[in-house]
Every structure is written in structure tokens, then in C-alpha cells.
Design a protein around this motif. Sequence first.
Motif, PDB file in Angstrom:
ATOM      1  N   ASP A 137       0.821  -1.211   0.000  1.00 39.16           N
ATOM      2  CA  ASP A 137       0.000   0.000   0.000  1.00 39.16           C
ATOM      3  C   ASP A 137       0.854   1.259   0.000  1.00 39.16           C
ATOM      4  O   ASP A 137       0.515   2.246  -0.644  1.00 39.16           O
ATOM      5  CB  ASP A 137      -0.961   0.012   1.190  1.00 39.16           C
ATOM      6  N   LEU A 138       1.971   1.226   0.716  1.00 43.40           N
ATOM      7  CA  LEU A 138       2.884   2.370   0.728  1.00 43.40           C
ATOM      8  C   LEU A 138       3.495   2.564  -0.658  1.00 43.40           C
ATOM      9  O   LEU A 138       3.551   3.689  -1.168  1.00 43.40           O
ATOM     10  CB  LEU A 138       3.979   2.182   1.775  1.00 43.40           C
ATOM     11  N   ILE A 139       3.929   1.472  -1.282  1.00 42.30           N
ATOM     12  CA  ILE A 139       4.469   1.549  -2.640  1.00 42.30           C
ATOM     13  C   ILE A 139       3.404   2.076  -3.591  1.00 42.30           C
ATOM     14  O   ILE A 139       3.684   2.909  -4.452  1.00 42.30           O
ATOM     15  CB  ILE A 139       4.982   0.160  -3.097  1.00 42.30           C
ATOM     16  N   LYS A 140       2.181   1.614  -3.424  1.00 43.37           N
ATOM     17  CA  LYS A 140       1.074   2.070  -4.279  1.00 43.37           C
ATOM     18  C   LYS A 140       0.886   3.581  -4.147  1.00 43.37           C
ATOM     19  O   LYS A 140       0.739   4.284  -5.143  1.00 43.37           O
ATOM     20  CB  LYS A 140      -0.208   1.330  -3.894  1.00 43.37           C
ATOM     21  N   LEU A 141       0.934   4.092  -2.925  1.00 38.36           N
ATOM     22  CA  LEU A 141       0.778   5.526  -2.702  1.00 38.36           C
ATOM     23  C   LEU A 141       1.937   6.306  -3.323  1.00 38.36           C
ATOM     24  O   LEU A 141       1.733   7.310  -4.023  1.00 38.36           O
ATOM     25  CB  LEU A 141       0.685   5.827  -1.206  1.00 38.36           C
ATOM     26  N   VAL A 142       3.160   5.842  -3.110  1.00 41.33           N
ATOM     27  CA  VAL A 142       4.333   6.522  -3.668  1.00 41.33           C
ATOM     28  C   VAL A 142       4.277   6.512  -5.193  1.00 41.33           C
ATOM     29  O   VAL A 142       4.502   7.535  -5.851  1.00 41.33           O
ATOM     30  CB  VAL A 142       5.640   5.881  -3.147  1.00 41.33           C
ATOM     31  N   LEU A 143       3.965   5.353  -5.779  1.00 37.81           N
ATOM     32  CA  LEU A 143       3.884   5.264  -7.236  1.00 37.81           C
ATOM     33  C   LEU A 143       2.748   6.124  -7.796  1.00 37.81           C
ATOM     34  O   LEU A 143       2.865   6.664  -8.891  1.00 37.81           O
ATOM     35  CB  LEU A 143       3.735   3.810  -7.689  1.00 37.81           C
ATOM     36  N   THR A 144       1.680   6.259  -7.045  1.00 38.95           N
ATOM     37  CA  THR A 144       0.575   7.124  -7.479  1.00 38.95           C
ATOM     38  C   THR A 144       1.034   8.574  -7.558  1.00 38.95           C
ATOM     39  O   THR A 144       0.767   9.269  -8.540  1.00 38.95           O
ATOM     40  CB  THR A 144      -0.628   6.996  -6.521  1.00 38.95           C
ATOM     41  N   VAL A 145       1.765   9.024  -6.550  1.00 39.90           N
ATOM     42  CA  VAL A 145       2.289  10.395  -6.560  1.00 39.90           C
ATOM     43  C   VAL A 145       3.282  10.577  -7.708  1.00 39.90           C
ATOM     44  O   VAL A 145       3.240  11.578  -8.435  1.00 39.90           O
ATOM     45  CB  VAL A 145       2.935  10.745  -5.197  1.00 39.90           C
ATOM     46  N   VAL A 146       4.151   9.604  -7.904  1.00 40.24           N
ATOM     47  CA  VAL A 146       5.130   9.681  -9.003  1.00 40.24           C
ATOM     48  C   VAL A 146       4.405   9.699 -10.344  1.00 40.24           C
ATOM     49  O   VAL A 146       4.759  10.463 -11.247  1.00 40.24           O
ATOM     50  CB  VAL A 146       6.151   8.526  -8.925  1.00 40.24           C
ATOM     51  N   GLU A 147       3.374   8.879 -10.500  1.00 33.26           N
ATOM     52  CA  GLU A 147       2.615   8.848 -11.761  1.00 33.26           C
ATOM     53  C   GLU A 147       1.914  10.184 -12.009  1.00 33.26           C
ATOM     54  O   GLU A 147       1.897  10.686 -13.132  1.00 33.26           O
ATOM     55  CB  GLU A 147       1.605   7.702 -11.755  1.00 33.26           C
ATOM     56  N   LEU A 148       1.365  10.770 -10.968  1.00 32.79           N
ATOM     57  CA  LEU A 148       0.728  12.082 -11.115  1.00 32.79           C
ATOM     58  C   LEU A 148       1.752  13.111 -11.583  1.00 32.79           C
ATOM     59  O   LEU A 148       1.507  13.872 -12.535  1.00 32.79           O
ATOM     60  CB  LEU A 148       0.102  12.516  -9.791  1.00 32.79           C
ATOM     61  N   LEU A 149       2.916  13.125 -10.954  1.00 42.29           N
ATOM     62  CA  LEU A 149       3.980  14.056 -11.356  1.00 42.29           C
ATOM     63  C   LEU A 149       4.471  13.772 -12.773  1.00 42.29           C
ATOM     64  O   LEU A 149       4.735  14.687 -13.552  1.00 42.29           O
ATOM     65  CB  LEU A 149       5.141  13.992 -10.369  1.00 42.29           C
ATOM     66  N   ARG A 150       4.591  12.484 -13.138  1.00 42.89           N
ATOM     67  CA  ARG A 150       5.028  12.120 -14.485  1.00 42.89           C
ATOM     68  C   ARG A 150       4.049  12.656 -15.533  1.00 42.89           C
ATOM     69  O   ARG A 150       4.446  13.230 -16.536  1.00 42.89           O
ATOM     70  CB  ARG A 150       5.150  10.599 -14.617  1.00 42.89           C
ATOM     71  N   GLN A 151       2.761  12.490 -15.259  1.00 44.13           N
ATOM     72  CA  GLN A 151       1.757  12.979 -16.201  1.00 44.13           C
ATOM     73  C   GLN A 151       1.783  14.508 -16.316  1.00 44.13           C
ATOM     74  O   GLN A 151       1.645  15.059 -17.409  1.00 44.13           O
ATOM     75  CB  GLN A 151       0.360  12.503 -15.808  1.00 44.13           C
TER      76      GLN A 151
END
Length: 101
Positions: free
Chosen positions: A25-39
Motif C-alpha cells: 500500500d505504501l508503494i502504491k501511494l508513492v507510485l501514485t504520486v510519481v505517476e501524477l507528477l510524471r503525467q
Amino acid sequence: MSEHPEPAETLRRRLDLEPDTVERDLIKLVLTVVELLRQLMERQALRRVDEGDLSEDQEERIGLTLMLLDDRMTELRDRYGLRPEDLNLDLGPLGPLLPRE
């Protein structure tokens, strides 16, 4: 207390507090933030390309960087058994966090 309680399934999708899934879940949250920034970076880069603000070298470097970031995101999602749609958090009445591509 809310006048309209949400079904248990909806609450479970928003927040999973199982001890066995904390790392995922922590990885999911971090990757979600990274994906938002990537987009956001991708949209900004496309805007700058369209406006002619970048040299060919800058365009190439940005394109390569975004491709490498996308590859790394895919690797991390695969390692933790996540799909791209798993990173799109449900914000309730606001809708999903990430635009649907």
C-alpha cells in the motif's frame, strides 16, 4: 456521522489497513504520486514543444527521460503486482485522481 453511510466495499477500496499489505500500500501511494507528477511533466513538456520553447536537444532529452521513467514505473508496478489502474485513487465525490488515458 454521515447521513448517507458508504457501503463497506467502497470504504475498503479507498483505504486498506491490513498489516500484511502495508508495504504494498505504501508503494502504491508513492507510485501514485510519481505517476501524477510524471503525467504533469509530460503535459508541460508537450506544451513547451508545441510552443517551440525547446531546442531539439532538449526535446530529445525530455522524451528519453519520460520514456525511462515510464519503463521504471512499469518495472516497479510489476514487482509489486500493481496495474496502472491501481494507481488511480478514488477521491469519492471528486472522482479519480488521475485522468483516464
